[in-house]
Each structure stands twice: as C-alpha cells, then as structure tokens.
Scaffold this motif. Structure first.
Motif, PDB file in Angstrom:
ATOM      1  N   VAL A  21       7.777 -24.778  53.210  1.00  0.00           N
ATOM      2  CA  VAL A  21       7.190 -24.143  54.395  1.00  0.00           C
ATOM      3  C   VAL A  21       7.789 -22.757  54.602  1.00  0.00           C
ATOM      4  O   VAL A  21       7.066 -21.772  54.817  1.00  0.00           O
ATOM      5  CB  VAL A  21       7.415 -25.018  55.649  1.00  0.00           C
ATOM      6  CG1 VAL A  21       7.053 -24.245  56.919  1.00  0.00           C
ATOM      7  CG2 VAL A  21       6.595 -26.303  55.566  1.00  0.00           C
ATOM      8  N   LEU A  25       5.540 -19.276  54.389  1.00  0.00           N
ATOM      9  CA  LEU A  25       5.326 -18.499  55.609  1.00  0.00           C
ATOM     10  C   LEU A  25       5.581 -17.012  55.384  1.00  0.00           C
ATOM     11  O   LEU A  25       5.070 -16.168  56.122  1.00  0.00           O
ATOM     12  CB  LEU A  25       6.232 -19.015  56.736  1.00  0.00           C
ATOM     13  CG  LEU A  25       5.802 -20.310  57.425  1.00  0.00           C
ATOM     14  CD1 LEU A  25       6.855 -20.753  58.425  1.00  0.00           C
ATOM     15  CD2 LEU A  25       4.448 -20.137  58.119  1.00  0.00           C
ATOM     16  N   LYS A  31      -1.610 -19.858  54.370  1.00  0.00           N
ATOM     17  CA  LYS A  31      -1.396 -20.481  55.674  1.00  0.00           C
ATOM     18  C   LYS A  31      -0.797 -21.848  55.399  1.00  0.00           C
ATOM     19  O   LYS A  31      -1.033 -22.437  54.340  1.00  0.00           O
ATOM     20  CB  LYS A  31      -2.711 -20.645  56.436  1.00  0.00           C
ATOM     21  CG  LYS A  31      -3.382 -19.344  56.834  1.00  0.00           C
ATOM     22  CD  LYS A  31      -4.605 -19.598  57.693  1.00  0.00           C
ATOM     23  CE  LYS A  31      -5.688 -20.347  56.910  1.00  0.00           C
ATOM     24  NZ  LYS A  31      -6.926 -20.546  57.698  1.00  0.00           N
ATOM     25  N   VAL A  32      -0.044 -22.378  56.356  1.00  0.00           N
ATOM     26  CA  VAL A  32       0.678 -23.621  56.128  1.00  0.00           C
ATOM     27  C   VAL A  32       0.290 -24.686  57.146  1.00  0.00           C
ATOM     28  O   VAL A  32       0.241 -24.421  58.354  1.00  0.00           O
ATOM     29  CB  VAL A  32       2.203 -23.401  56.188  1.00  0.00           C
ATOM     30  CG1 VAL A  32       2.936 -24.702  55.876  1.00  0.00           C
ATOM     31  CG2 VAL A  32       2.631 -22.307  55.211  1.00  0.00           C
ATOM     32  N   ARG A  33       0.021 -25.865  56.631  1.00  0.00           N
ATOM     33  CA  ARG A  33      -0.193 -27.056  57.462  1.00  0.00           C
ATOM     34  C   ARG A  33       0.921 -28.046  57.140  1.00  0.00           C
ATOM     35  O   ARG A  33       1.099 -28.436  55.981  1.00  0.00           O
ATOM     36  CB  ARG A  33      -1.559 -27.687  57.185  1.00  0.00           C
ATOM     37  CG  ARG A  33      -1.803 -28.997  57.937  1.00  0.00           C
ATOM     38  CD  ARG A  33      -3.153 -29.599  57.547  1.00  0.00           C
ATOM     39  NE  ARG A  33      -4.251 -28.764  58.003  1.00  0.00           N
ATOM     40  CZ  ARG A  33      -5.505 -28.869  57.564  1.00  0.00           C
ATOM     41  NH1 ARG A  33      -5.809 -29.766  56.632  1.00  0.00           N
ATOM     42  NH2 ARG A  33      -6.453 -28.075  58.035  1.00  0.00           N
ATOM     43  N   ALA A  34       1.661 -28.440  58.147  1.00  0.00           N
ATOM     44  CA  ALA A  34       2.734 -29.421  57.977  1.00  0.00           C
ATOM     45  C   ALA A  34       2.202 -30.808  58.285  1.00  0.00           C
ATOM     46  O   ALA A  34       1.601 -31.035  59.340  1.00  0.00           O
ATOM     47  CB  ALA A  34       3.897 -29.093  58.901  1.00  0.00           C
ATOM     48  N   LEU A  47       8.258 -26.018  64.024  1.00  0.00           N
ATOM     49  CA  LEU A  47       7.272 -25.563  63.047  1.00  0.00           C
ATOM     50  C   LEU A  47       6.093 -24.885  63.742  1.00  0.00           C
ATOM     51  O   LEU A  47       5.615 -23.834  63.294  1.00  0.00           O
ATOM     52  CB  LEU A  47       6.779 -26.748  62.207  1.00  0.00           C
ATOM     53  CG  LEU A  47       7.773 -27.317  61.196  1.00  0.00           C
ATOM     54  CD1 LEU A  47       7.265 -28.639  60.630  1.00  0.00           C
ATOM     55  CD2 LEU A  47       8.025 -26.327  60.060  1.00  0.00           C
ATOM     56  N   VAL A  52       3.022 -22.645  62.211  1.00  0.00           N
ATOM     57  CA  VAL A  52       2.561 -23.677  61.288  1.00  0.00           C
ATOM     58  C   VAL A  52       1.633 -24.644  62.026  1.00  0.00           C
ATOM     59  O   VAL A  52       1.925 -25.059  63.148  1.00  0.00           O
ATOM     60  CB  VAL A  52       3.763 -24.454  60.709  1.00  0.00           C
ATOM     61  CG1 VAL A  52       3.291 -25.600  59.830  1.00  0.00           C
ATOM     62  CG2 VAL A  52       4.671 -23.513  59.939  1.00  0.00           C
TER      63      VAL A  52
END
Length: 307
Positions: A21, A25, A31-34, A47, A52
């Motif tokens: 992550v 970033l 783009k980040v999805r946790a 996050l 996120v």
C-alpha cells in the motif's frame, strides 16, 4: 492519457500488504483498495486517511463475496495467512485466485514461498511454505488456461530483518554486559537471506509497472545474506555493544515448548541451513527493481540500540 489502475491489496494492515500500500500510494499510476476483515479498525481508519479505499473482505469469504470486493480492479496483491487458517489456506488461496479471474483482474501478484518439501525431495516439510507453493502452482495453471487475460507473478519473502528486533533480539548477559544472539542458523551451513519486509511493496510496484516482463516470474527478496556470526558482528558495529552468536541446533529448538510454532520454525531453519532460503532460485531480479537495504542499513535506519 494514462488511466489510473486500481490495485486491490489483501492483508493491507499487515507487514507485507502494508508495504505494498505504501509503495503504490507514491505512484500516480495506481489507486489502492485495501481488503480487510474489519473496515472499522484503527489501521483501516489510518488507511482511509491516506486516501485508500477500504473494503471488507476476508480470505475465508466465499468466492462470490471476494469477486464482488475485487470488482473494477486491474491488479491484486495477494498474501495468505497460514497461521490463521492452517490447512484451509490452500483452498482459500485458490478461491482468491478464482475470484480475481472472475472479477476480470488482469494481473495477480501472489506472495508465495520456497517449495521446501519439493526441493528437499520430501525430507523437510514446512507447511507454511509448502502450502503457499501449492497455491502458486494453482495460480500458474489459471494463467496458463487464460494466458491472454490473466497474468500472474510471484514474490518470495526472506527472513524478516524485523524479526531480529522482536523475535530474535540479542539478550543481555548480566554478568559482563555483553549480548548474545541465539538462532538455529548454522554458522557452518548456508547463510540466511534476510530483508526489510516493508520493501516488498516496491518490488510489487515494479512488477505491476511492467506486467509482460514479469509474467510468470518468481522474484525472491533478499537485502542481505548472512551467517549468524555475521549478523552478530553487524549488531556490534552499529550499536557499539559486544554481541556474540549462539547456535541452537534445529533439533534442540524444535523441542522448546515456550517458543510458539517451534517445530515449524526448526524445520524451516533445517532447510535453510542445507539449501539456503531460496534454494537455487535467482535472487538477482529484485535489486534491479529497487535498491534493497543491507542489515546494517536497516539497523541504522531504525536507530537500534542495545541497553
């Protein structure tokens, strides 16, 4: 105009996923999805504050639920947790890969481990390594069957440098004020590959930036390869305190009941002492993607002191 790609990260609050992550970033291409079992946890809140997207998803969820959580993702970083699910890890890992394929994911990056049972020809079995390799083989087959739409790549973690601060910290000897580092790493065996596990994120980032180049690749991460005495020497150099090394054979370590999972850890060191952490797998790729810290650099960065 470049389209920003959504990467979904399993285990985003853990050491491996958290590093992924952090690296992604910093890259405007992603783009980040946790994906987390608890979107309301403190780590999940942090996050969200970083921008996120946090979505509830657990390894043990049904394939359909995982597929929904991955909707719209270009890529996935997947790490499975043997210590939470034990023998169920393989099925859950397969479900995660199946769900990614069904969700239209293009690039699946899996955190696998050295096939110790296979390399040792059945003499040494380490479930938390061997089961991840079972998942890797399954993911490879999915990629083979869907070669035009589903790329897979594999990262292999080393021994965590962080473990020498927490799990194996040097112990002070009250009689003379020196310190002793005790591990099952045989000074006469193969040196141990270790790394700052947070740097895995930059390797995953590099893989996702060049999917064709790293399609099917196995990339072990090793910032340093050291014997126990060498690790003790580096501790001495950085801290200014005398650190000696004490080798405890895996056969003895295995029976230390006060050590959690001592049997599995002993088998892991038994393998590493004979074959090295990665066997004969090429270790030269990761350093070309990102400069990895040496153990000395890791201790200095973390301002490690011995009292």
């Amino acid at each position: 105009m470049t389209t920003t790609k959504l990467i979904s990260v399993f285990g985003a609050s853990g050491q491996q996923g958290g590093g992924v992550v952090e690296a992604l970033l910093k890259n405007s291409n992603f783009k980040v999805r946790a994906l987390t079992r608890n979107p309301d946890s403190e780590s999940s809140k942090k996050l969200k504050e970083q921008g996120v997207e946090v979505v509830r998803c657990d390894d043990s969820d049904s394939k359909e639920m995982i597929q929904d959580a991955l909707a719209g993702s270009y890529g996935v970083f997947c790490v499975t947790n043997y210590w939470a699910y034990f023998e169920k890890e393989v099925q859950y890992g397969r479900n995660m890969a199946d769900a990614a394929l069904a969700a239209g994911v293009k690039h699946f990056v899996f955190s696998s481990l050295t096939p110790m049972n296979k390399i040792s020809e059945g003499r040494i079995s380490v479930p938390h390594y061997d089961q991840k390799y079972e998942i890797e083989e399954y993911v490879r087959e999915l990629s083979k069957l869907n070669s035009n739409t589903f790329i897979s790549s594999f990262v292999y973690a080393p021994g965590y440098m962080q473990n020498f601060l927490t799990f194996y910290p040097p112990k002070k000897n009250d009689q003379d004020g020196t310190f002793t580092l005790t591990t099952p790493s045989d000074p006469n065996g193969k040196p141990l590959d270790i790394g700052d596990i947070s740097e895995m994120g930059y390797i995953v980032e590099g893989i996702l930036m060049d999917p064709i180049k790293y399609s099917g690749a196995v990339i072990p991460i090793s910032g340093d390869c050291l014997t126990g005495p060498q690790i003790a020497e580096i501790y001495t150099k950085v801290t200014g305190k005398t650190v000696n090394f004490n080798f405890i054979p895996p056969s003895v370590f295995r029976n230390l009941k006060f050590i959690h999972n001592s049997d599995a850890i002993a088998s892991m060191y038994e393998f590493c002492n004979q074959y090295g952490a990665f066997g004969n797998i090429d270790k030269s790729i990761a350093p070309k993607i990102h400069k990895l810290k040496s153990f000395e650099e890791f201790l200095i960065k973390n301002n490690v002191k011995l009292e």
